[in-house]
Design a protein around this motif. Structure first.
Motif, mmCIF file in Angstrom:
data_model
loop_
_atom_site.group_PDB
_atom_site.id
_atom_site.type_symbol
_atom_site.label_atom_id
_atom_site.label_comp_id
_atom_site.label_asym_id
_atom_site.label_seq_id
_atom_site.Cartn_x
_atom_site.Cartn_y
_atom_site.Cartn_z
ATOM 1 N N ARG A 34 28.565 24.102 66.265
ATOM 2 C CA ARG A 34 28.401 22.777 65.678
ATOM 3 C C ARG A 34 27.322 22.741 64.595
ATOM 4 N NH1 ARG A 34 27.657 20.357 70.131
ATOM 5 N NH2 ARG A 34 25.371 20.290 70.081
ATOM 6 N N GLU A 35 26.261 23.508 64.781
ATOM 7 C CA GLU A 35 25.081 23.357 63.927
ATOM 8 C C GLU A 35 24.823 24.511 62.964
ATOM 9 O OE1 GLU A 35 23.726 20.577 63.958
ATOM 10 O OE2 GLU A 35 23.924 19.668 65.923
ATOM 11 N N ASN A 36 25.317 25.710 63.223
ATOM 12 C CA ASN A 36 25.132 26.853 62.331
ATOM 13 C C ASN A 36 23.875 27.657 62.690
ATOM 14 O OD1 ASN A 36 24.202 28.402 59.907
ATOM 15 N ND2 ASN A 36 26.006 27.514 58.960
ATOM 16 N N TYR A 37 24.085 28.958 62.860
ATOM 17 C CA TYR A 37 23.004 29.887 63.207
ATOM 18 C C TYR A 37 21.876 29.827 62.182
ATOM 19 C CZ TYR A 37 20.804 34.460 64.229
ATOM 20 O OH TYR A 37 19.920 35.460 64.532
ATOM 21 N N TYR A 38 22.250 29.845 60.916
ATOM 22 C CA TYR A 38 21.243 29.857 59.852
ATOM 23 C C TYR A 38 20.358 28.624 59.913
ATOM 24 C CZ TYR A 38 19.156 29.848 55.189
ATOM 25 O OH TYR A 38 18.266 29.814 54.150
ATOM 26 N N ASN A 39 20.956 27.460 60.119
ATOM 27 C CA ASN A 39 20.181 26.210 60.167
ATOM 28 C C ASN A 39 19.177 26.199 61.316
ATOM 29 O OD1 ASN A 39 21.630 25.292 57.975
ATOM 30 N ND2 ASN A 39 23.047 24.058 59.200
ATOM 31 N N ILE A 40 19.616 26.660 62.471
ATOM 32 C CA ILE A 40 18.758 26.579 63.662
ATOM 33 C C ILE A 40 17.788 27.748 63.742
ATOM 34 C CG2 ILE A 40 18.717 26.476 66.182
ATOM 35 C CD1 ILE A 40 21.535 25.286 66.061
ATOM 36 N N ILE A 41 18.312 28.954 63.795
ATOM 37 C CA ILE A 41 17.469 30.124 64.046
ATOM 38 C C ILE A 41 16.624 30.475 62.824
ATOM 39 C CG2 ILE A 41 17.412 32.518 64.763
ATOM 40 C CD1 ILE A 41 18.354 30.512 66.908
ATOM 41 N N ASN A 42 17.270 30.730 61.697
ATOM 42 C CA ASN A 42 16.508 31.081 60.498
ATOM 43 C C ASN A 42 15.604 29.942 60.043
ATOM 44 O OD1 ASN A 42 18.084 33.319 60.713
ATOM 45 N ND2 ASN A 42 18.641 33.423 58.551
ATOM 46 N N GLY A 43 16.034 28.720 60.284
ATOM 47 C CA GLY A 43 15.240 27.574 59.848
ATOM 48 C C GLY A 43 14.005 27.303 60.685
ATOM 49 N N TYR A 44 14.053 27.638 61.993
ATOM 50 C CA TYR A 44 12.983 27.187 62.893
ATOM 51 C C TYR A 44 12.382 28.282 63.776
ATOM 52 C CZ TYR A 44 14.413 22.659 61.273
ATOM 53 O OH TYR A 44 14.679 21.596 60.450
ATOM 54 N N LYS A 45 12.689 29.529 63.484
ATOM 55 C CA LYS A 45 12.221 30.621 64.342
ATOM 56 C C LYS A 45 10.749 30.969 64.147
ATOM 57 C CE LYS A 45 13.504 34.165 60.955
ATOM 58 N NZ LYS A 45 14.365 35.340 60.667
ATOM 59 N N ASP A 46 10.212 30.727 62.951
ATOM 60 C CA ASP A 46 8.908 31.277 62.575
ATOM 61 C C ASP A 46 7.803 30.994 63.582
ATOM 62 O OD1 ASP A 46 10.197 32.185 60.372
ATOM 63 O OD2 ASP A 46 9.210 30.870 58.931
ATOM 64 N N ILE A 47 7.718 29.770 64.044
ATOM 65 C CA ILE A 47 6.629 29.382 64.926
ATOM 66 C C ILE A 47 6.741 30.047 66.307
ATOM 67 C CG2 ILE A 47 7.658 27.326 66.012
ATOM 68 C CD1 ILE A 47 4.985 25.897 65.394
ATOM 69 N N PHE A 48 7.914 30.610 66.615
ATOM 70 C CA PHE A 48 8.158 31.236 67.919
ATOM 71 C C PHE A 48 8.068 32.762 67.868
ATOM 72 C CE2 PHE A 48 10.573 27.229 67.883
ATOM 73 C CZ PHE A 48 10.058 26.614 69.011
ATOM 74 N N LEU A 49 7.868 33.320 66.689
ATOM 75 C CA LEU A 49 7.879 34.780 66.548
ATOM 76 C C LEU A 49 6.552 35.413 66.955
ATOM 77 C CD1 LEU A 49 9.775 35.225 63.147
ATOM 78 C CD2 LEU A 49 10.676 35.544 65.471
ATOM 79 N N ASP A 50 6.655 36.595 67.522
ATOM 80 C CA ASP A 50 5.478 37.390 67.864
ATOM 81 C C ASP A 50 5.044 38.128 66.597
ATOM 82 O OD1 ASP A 50 3.638 39.279 68.772
ATOM 83 O OD2 ASP A 50 4.640 39.513 70.708
ATOM 84 N N LYS A 51 3.900 37.772 66.061
ATOM 85 C CA LYS A 51 3.452 38.329 64.786
ATOM 86 C C LYS A 51 3.007 39.788 64.897
ATOM 87 C CE LYS A 51 4.189 34.326 62.982
ATOM 88 N NZ LYS A 51 5.431 34.109 62.203
ATOM 89 N N GLY A 52 2.998 40.319 66.101
ATOM 90 C CA GLY A 52 2.588 41.705 66.278
ATOM 91 C C GLY A 52 3.669 42.711 65.965
ATOM 92 N N TYR A 53 4.840 42.242 65.579
ATOM 93 C CA TYR A 53 5.969 43.120 65.276
ATOM 94 C C TYR A 53 6.374 42.979 63.813
ATOM 95 C CZ TYR A 53 6.492 43.768 70.313
ATOM 96 O OH TYR A 53 6.279 44.083 71.639
ATOM 97 N N ALA A 54 6.798 44.080 63.231
ATOM 98 C CA ALA A 54 7.213 44.073 61.824
ATOM 99 C C ALA A 54 8.559 43.388 61.644
ATOM 100 C CB ALA A 54 7.269 45.498 61.287
ATOM 101 N N THR A 55 9.411 43.463 62.666
ATOM 102 C CA THR A 55 10.712 42.798 62.622
ATOM 103 C C THR A 55 10.700 41.606 63.565
ATOM 104 O OG1 THR A 55 11.545 44.287 64.339
ATOM 105 C CG2 THR A 55 11.917 44.920 62.041
ATOM 106 N N ASP A 56 11.726 40.760 63.462
ATOM 107 C CA ASP A 56 11.778 39.551 64.284
ATOM 108 C C ASP A 56 11.810 39.884 65.773
ATOM 109 O OD1 ASP A 56 11.772 38.094 62.008
ATOM 110 O OD2 ASP A 56 13.813 37.305 62.190
ATOM 111 N N ARG A 57 10.817 39.398 66.480
ATOM 112 C CA ARG A 57 10.793 39.470 67.940
ATOM 113 C C ARG A 57 10.101 38.209 68.437
ATOM 114 N NH1 ARG A 57 11.164 42.866 72.343
ATOM 115 N NH2 ARG A 57 9.737 42.389 74.074
ATOM 116 N N PHE A 58 10.779 37.526 69.361
ATOM 117 C CA PHE A 58 10.250 36.254 69.844
ATOM 118 C C PHE A 58 9.158 36.465 70.894
ATOM 119 C CE2 PHE A 58 14.446 35.234 68.168
ATOM 120 C CZ PHE A 58 14.169 34.112 67.406
ATOM 121 N N LYS A 59 8.249 35.512 70.943
ATOM 122 C CA LYS A 59 7.192 35.564 71.942
ATOM 123 C C LYS A 59 7.809 35.544 73.342
ATOM 124 C CE LYS A 59 4.094 32.887 68.947
ATOM 125 N NZ LYS A 59 3.423 31.577 68.758
ATOM 126 N N ASP A 60 7.163 36.205 74.266
ATOM 127 C CA ASP A 60 7.648 36.220 75.651
ATOM 128 C C ASP A 60 7.815 34.797 76.176
ATOM 129 O OD1 ASP A 60 7.587 38.958 75.613
ATOM 130 O OD2 ASP A 60 5.671 39.137 76.674
#
Length: 331
Positions: A34-60
């Motif tokens: 209904r909403e699109n992967y790009y709109n949800i994940i790419n649009g709002y993932k940043d604040i949930f990412l673990d900055k200790g990784y070079a590639t996208d990995r979400f915080k535990d």
């Protein structure tokens, strides 16, 4: 790098490999369809990412529901602000049309370049915009049909008062129109808005606060235009910082005493709206914001929720910070 097509199930699989918890796969699939992967994940993932990784990995502990909750919050925030920005737009247009027509009552006075500031190029561009609006919106009268008020004035009365024309202008064009007004008209419009503000909140007159602030007021409107466009186009807004030529504009909340620091964020849009809205509308705005913030705080970990509020410019005590203005003394 190529971005090959991925099925919805493949999208969920990718998210799981990135440490994202998906407690209800069926629900997540329905949302993605209904909403699109790009709109949800790419649009709002940043604040949930673990900055200790070079590639996208979400915080535990981060879940798909967390990201979707932030996405939904931002969408609701845009809807709320757009509703009240439209009221700001109506108020500003009304006052501009009244004051301009009062000084220049002749037909089509808004096409006379001498009625504006001396910057010939910018005024010419403004008049060209208005001319295009007329060409694009005039209807040819047909027997048995009713034309719009816009076309009615042109076809029947052979004139187009600014109070009719200005309804067709965007908020951006209206902002441009205000900036092109002569100093005396800019000041009259601002005084009209500020006088209403004083009356709404029972404030004592502070005339000196208005006299030299038309420039700051123009920047305020331009700032709101930026956020109105974000609302209209469904862009991520909660953490947006409006900049012009790479810089945050210098804006003073001259109607607030003391004036809070302007950071060019969502919270500053709320403060600007306070200048334009009726007291009852401003109360409703704060109530709607409170409901949305409370709903999101019930979904997110406290640390993440705090980060969201900070990015939006809301302080820990945002409710008291945005309370209705207190009575001010005469200068």
């Amino acid at each position: 790098m190529d971005k090959p097509f991925k099925t919805y199930n493949q999208q969920l699989k990718i998210l799981r490999t990135r440490n994202l918890n998906i407690p209800n796969g069926s629900k997540a699939l329905r949302i993605l369809r209904r909403e699109n992967y790009y709109n949800i994940i790419n649009g709002y993932k940043d604040i949930f990412l673990d900055k200790g990784y070079a590639t996208d990995r979400f915080k535990d502990g981060t879940s798909f529901d967390d990201i979707y909750a932030l996405y939904s919050f931002d969408r609701n925030l845009r809807s709320i602000l757009l509703k009240y920005i439209l009221r700001l737009e109506s108020s500003l247009k009304t006052k501009i049309a009244y004051r301009f027509s009062e000084k220049y009552p002749s037909n089509f006075s808004c096409f006379d370049i001498s009625n504006f500031r001396s910057n010939i190029t910018s005024v010419t561009n403004l008049i060209a915009h208005i001319s295009n609006d007329i060409k694009n919106n005039v209807e040819t009268p047909r027997p048995g049909t009713q034309t719009s008020p816009f076309s009615h004035y042109l076809n029947v009365h052979k004139e187009l008062p600014l109070w009719v024309l200005i309804k067709r202008l965007s908020l951006g064009e209206t902002s441009y129109f205000y900036t092109a007004l002569t100093d005396d008209l800019q000041l009259k419009v601002l005084n009209d808005i500020y006088t209403e503000y004083q009356q709404e909140y029972g404030l004592s007159p502070r005339k000196s606060a208005v006299i030299n602030d038309t420039s700051s007021f123009s920047q305020m409107v331009k700032f709101v235009v930026t956020f109105r466009n974000l609302c209209a186009h469904g862009e991520r807004m909660y953490d947006y910082i409006a900049k012009y030529k790479g810089r945050i504009p210098s804006i003073q909340f001259f109607f607030l005493d003391p004036s809070p620091r302007f950071n060019s964020k969502v919270v500053d849009v709320v403060r600007v709206l306070g200048l334009f809205l009726m007291k009852s509308d401003y109360k409703s705005l704060l109530k709607e914001l409170s409901i949305e913030i409370k709903s999101l705080s019930d979904e997110l970990p406290q640390s993440t929720m705090n980060a969201v509020l900070i990015k939006a410019g809301f302080s820990k005590n945002w409710k008291s910070d945005l309370m209705l203005p207190r009575r001010q003394l005469i200068d």
